[in-house]
Motif scaffolding. Structure first.
Motif, short mmCIF file in Angstrom:
data_model
loop_
_atom_site.label_atom_id
_atom_site.label_comp_id
_atom_site.label_asym_id
_atom_site.label_seq_id
_atom_site.Cartn_x
_atom_site.Cartn_y
_atom_site.Cartn_z
N LYS A 125 28.83 69.10 55.12
CA LYS A 125 29.76 69.95 54.35
C LYS A 125 30.12 69.29 53.02
CE LYS A 125 34.48 71.74 54.51
NZ LYS A 125 35.70 71.94 55.31
N LEU A 126 30.39 68.00 53.06
CA LEU A 126 30.79 67.30 51.84
C LEU A 126 29.65 67.25 50.83
CD1 LEU A 126 32.76 65.75 50.13
CD2 LEU A 126 32.35 63.72 51.53
N ALA A 127 28.45 66.91 51.29
CA ALA A 127 27.31 66.86 50.39
C ALA A 127 27.05 68.24 49.78
CB ALA A 127 26.05 66.38 51.12
N LEU A 128 27.20 69.26 50.57
CA LEU A 128 26.99 70.63 50.07
C LEU A 128 28.05 70.99 49.04
CD1 LEU A 128 25.68 73.39 50.04
CD2 LEU A 128 26.91 73.97 52.14
N GLU A 129 29.30 70.66 49.31
CA GLU A 129 30.36 70.94 48.34
C GLU A 129 30.08 70.24 47.02
OE1 GLU A 129 34.49 70.53 49.39
OE2 GLU A 129 35.08 70.41 47.28
N GLU A 130 29.65 68.99 47.09
CA GLU A 130 29.37 68.24 45.87
C GLU A 130 28.23 68.90 45.09
OE1 GLU A 130 31.38 66.02 44.87
OE2 GLU A 130 32.46 65.63 46.75
N ALA A 131 27.20 69.33 45.82
CA ALA A 131 26.05 69.96 45.15
C ALA A 131 26.47 71.28 44.49
CB ALA A 131 24.92 70.20 46.15
N LEU A 132 27.27 72.07 45.20
CA LEU A 132 27.70 73.35 44.65
C LEU A 132 28.63 73.16 43.45
CD1 LEU A 132 28.39 75.33 47.95
CD2 LEU A 132 26.53 75.73 46.32
N THR A 133 29.53 72.19 43.57
CA THR A 133 30.45 71.92 42.45
C THR A 133 29.67 71.48 41.22
OG1 THR A 133 32.20 71.28 44.00
CG2 THR A 133 32.44 70.56 41.72
N ASN A 134 28.72 70.59 41.42
CA ASN A 134 27.91 70.13 40.29
C ASN A 134 27.11 71.27 39.69
OD1 ASN A 134 28.79 67.51 40.42
ND2 ASN A 134 26.94 66.69 41.38
N ALA A 135 26.55 72.12 40.54
CA ALA A 135 25.74 73.24 40.04
C ALA A 135 26.59 74.18 39.19
CB ALA A 135 25.13 74.00 41.22
N MET A 136 27.80 74.42 39.65
CA MET A 136 28.68 75.35 38.91
C MET A 136 29.25 74.69 37.66
SD MET A 136 30.79 77.49 41.75
CE MET A 136 29.96 78.55 42.95
N ARG A 137 29.75 73.46 37.85
CA ARG A 137 30.47 72.81 36.76
C ARG A 137 29.52 72.29 35.69
NH1 ARG A 137 35.71 70.69 36.81
NH2 ARG A 137 35.87 70.92 39.05
N HIS A 138 28.50 71.54 36.10
CA HIS A 138 27.61 70.90 35.14
C HIS A 138 26.37 71.73 34.85
CE1 HIS A 138 30.19 67.46 35.46
NE2 HIS A 138 29.96 67.34 36.76
N GLY A 139 25.84 72.38 35.87
CA GLY A 139 24.63 73.18 35.67
C GLY A 139 24.94 74.46 34.90
N ASN A 140 25.81 75.26 35.50
CA ASN A 140 26.11 76.56 34.90
C ASN A 140 27.29 76.54 33.95
OD1 ASN A 140 23.98 77.63 36.32
ND2 ASN A 140 25.24 78.68 37.87
N LYS A 141 27.86 75.32 33.74
CA LYS A 141 28.97 75.16 32.78
C LYS A 141 30.12 76.13 33.06
CE LYS A 141 26.58 72.26 30.02
NZ LYS A 141 25.95 71.36 30.94
N LEU A 142 30.33 76.44 34.32
CA LEU A 142 31.41 77.33 34.77
C LEU A 142 31.33 78.72 34.15
CD1 LEU A 142 34.43 74.81 34.87
CD2 LEU A 142 33.02 75.62 36.77
N ASN A 143 30.12 79.13 33.78
CA ASN A 143 29.91 80.45 33.20
C ASN A 143 29.83 81.46 34.35
OD1 ASN A 143 28.90 82.80 32.08
ND2 ASN A 143 27.43 81.77 30.75
#
Lengths: 138, 132
Positions: free
Chosen positions: A43-61
């Protein structure tokens, strides 16, 4: 239970949608009778991956999406997360545990992913990550 | 799981903060805000983690910022009764190994020693790191 079962979703890039998806994942994984340790780390690894994808990947767009797939079978969980961003230099993520970096926020997510999962692989210039957690049944 | 936070002042300047639930990408803001309310008055903050069942890197960052803020004004934090899965996260990240205690009694012993050191001028505030 021998067949692979999977949970898949396309999340709008809004951080507040992550907890709801993680709850779905917890419910999905109940059938596999995994240890609390495996469930927690996954769960923790998944949360980190999703947060990174949204925050850094998609720039919270919020017009962009994060695709996520979690598959589980008799001895492993495979997680795939893909964002629609421009990628990043995943070969040179700073170690957040060094004295120089200890108070920097960046790098902690990837570091946790790598230390909690048995394998972490970045593809497509860093826009796609595949993580695997192997286990023995509880 | 929603986050609930109980805060009480054990004695003057010594606060116990007891989160219950999960400190994640969303709830870390609530956690940091609640602690922010007492920061100026706190000499020491004891985080009672027996009912905290999950923490993500955003939560770790919040705890680290609180630690830095306390050290800059000659204060300290203590983490008590950390659940094993979360203990492992702290160990992996090498965050705060000297601030973790197995019980409130152990934390109290450390606190007595710390406050004694502050009073004798043996413990000084840690200035913020230069960002240049």
């Amino acid at each position: 239970m021998s067949a692979t079962q999977a949970l898949e979703d396309r999340l709008v890039t809004r951080l507040e949608f992550i907890p709801g998806f993680l709850l779905k994942v917890e419910k999905f994984l109940e059938q596999f009778q995994l240890s609390q340790e495996i469930l927690f780390q996954t769960k923790l690894a998944l949360e980190e991956a999703l947060t990174n994808a949204m925050r850094h990947g998609n720039k919270l767009n919020p017009s962009l999406f994060v695709h996520v797939r979690l598959a589980a079978d008799k001895d492993r969980i495979t997680i795939e997360v893909k964002d629609q961003g421009e990628g990043f230099d995943f070969m040179h993520v700073e170690d957040p545990t060094t004295i120089a970096n200890i108070d920097k926020p960046s790098g902690r997510g990837v570091f946790l992913m790598k230390n909690l999962m048995d394998s972490v692989e970045f593809l497509e210039n860093g826009c796609f990550v595949r993580m695997i957690k192997t286990f023995d049944r509880a | 799981m929603p986050l609930k936070i109980a805060v009480h002042e054990k004695e003057k300047g010594i606060f116990v903060v007891a989160p219950s639930g999960e400190i994640d990408t969303e709830t870390y803001k609530i956690f940091e805000k609640e602690v922010g309310v007492i920061l100026a008055r706190a000499t020491a903050i004891i985080f009672e983690f027996k009912d905290m069942c999950y923490i993500s890197s955003m939560g770790l960052g919040a705890i680290f910022r609180i630690k830095q803020a306390m050290e800059q004004k000659n204060g300290t934090i203590m983490l008590v009764n950390i659940q094993p899965n979360i203990q492992k996260v702290f160990e992996v990240m090498k965050i705060l190994p000297d601030n973790m205690f197995a019980s409130l009694e152990e934390a109290d012993e450390y606190l007595d020693s710390f406050l004694d050191g502050v009073q004798k001028g043996q413990i000084n505030p840690k200035p913020p790191k230069s960002t240049s």
